[in-house]
Design an enzyme around this catalytic site. Structure first.
Site, PDB file in Angstrom:
ATOM      1  N   ASP A  34      18.683  39.549 -24.765  1.00 36.22           N
ATOM      2  CA  ASP A  34      17.868  38.757 -25.674  1.00 36.22           C
ATOM      3  C   ASP A  34      18.217  37.286 -25.500  1.00 36.22           C
ATOM      4  OD1 ASP A  34      16.213  39.532 -28.513  1.00 36.22           O
ATOM      5  OD2 ASP A  34      16.948  37.468 -28.296  1.00 36.22           O
ATOM      6  N   VAL A  99       7.183  39.636 -30.999  1.00 33.08           N
ATOM      7  CA  VAL A  99       6.586  39.920 -29.690  1.00 33.08           C
ATOM      8  C   VAL A  99       5.907  41.279 -29.797  1.00 33.08           C
ATOM      9  CG1 VAL A  99       7.017  40.261 -27.235  1.00 33.08           C
ATOM     10  CG2 VAL A  99       8.396  38.586 -28.512  1.00 33.08           C
ATOM     11  N   HIS A 103       9.595  47.091 -28.274  1.00 38.11           N
ATOM     12  CA  HIS A 103      10.936  46.924 -27.700  1.00 38.11           C
ATOM     13  C   HIS A 103      11.964  47.428 -28.692  1.00 38.11           C
ATOM     14  CE1 HIS A 103       9.679  43.279 -29.777  1.00 38.11           C
ATOM     15  NE2 HIS A 103      10.942  43.110 -30.138  1.00 38.11           N
ATOM     16  N   HIS A 105      15.804  46.876 -29.953  1.00 33.12           N
ATOM     17  CA  HIS A 105      16.965  45.986 -29.923  1.00 33.12           C
ATOM     18  C   HIS A 105      18.223  46.853 -29.915  1.00 33.12           C
ATOM     19  CE1 HIS A 105      14.866  42.211 -31.365  1.00 33.12           C
ATOM     20  NE2 HIS A 105      14.014  43.112 -31.810  1.00 33.12           N
TER      21      HIS A 105
END
Ligand code: 5GP
Length: 119
Positions: A34, A99, A103, A105
């Protein structure tokens, strides 16, 4: 035909149009660091398929979603945080998603507040 402006940020990273620290890549996903880490280890597991949000996934994505979890576990092990890490998916702007390309994290090597999922 789609041009690069139609692509998500993460598709552009996957296609090499935007640089990123890529730790893993296979036919179905990539794992990057990230850019604004919120933990000593903060990685993103990103499917190549640009599913906008988790709720936009469907039954045809079953295998892909399982793959993302297995990759997350492998990468956490490689990052040395498999004994204590959090896997976070922000779904929707109200949950902090910025975004709109699914995804996961991976947050690790951090001091977690064990009593709270939120902080
Ligand atoms: P979200 O808020 O959507 O759940 O997470 C998006 C994540 O992408 C954020 O943690 C943010 O720091 C990260 N991010 C945004 N732009 C970039 C970028 O250009 N490169 C990388 N590596 N990460 C990014």
């Amino acid at each position: 035909m789609a041009d690069s402006t139609d692509k998500t940020l993460f598709s552009r990273i996957a296609d090499g149009e935007i640089p990123a620290d890529i730790l893993h890549r296979d036919d179905h996903c990539l794992v990057i660091k990230d850019i604004a880490p919120q933990a000593p280890t903060h990685l993103l597991v990103i499917p190549i398929k640009p599913i906008p949000r988790l709720v936009d996934a469907s039954a045809e994505d079953r295998e892909l979603l399982g793959h993302l979890l297995l990759v997350a576990g492998d990468i956490a092990r490689q990052a040395g945080c498999d004994e204590a890490f959090r896997l976070v998916i922000n779904n929707g702007a109200g949950a902090g998603q910025t975004v709109f390309h699914l995804h996961l994290h991976i947050l690790g090597n951090a001091k977690f507040n064990e009593a709270s999922l939120l902080g």
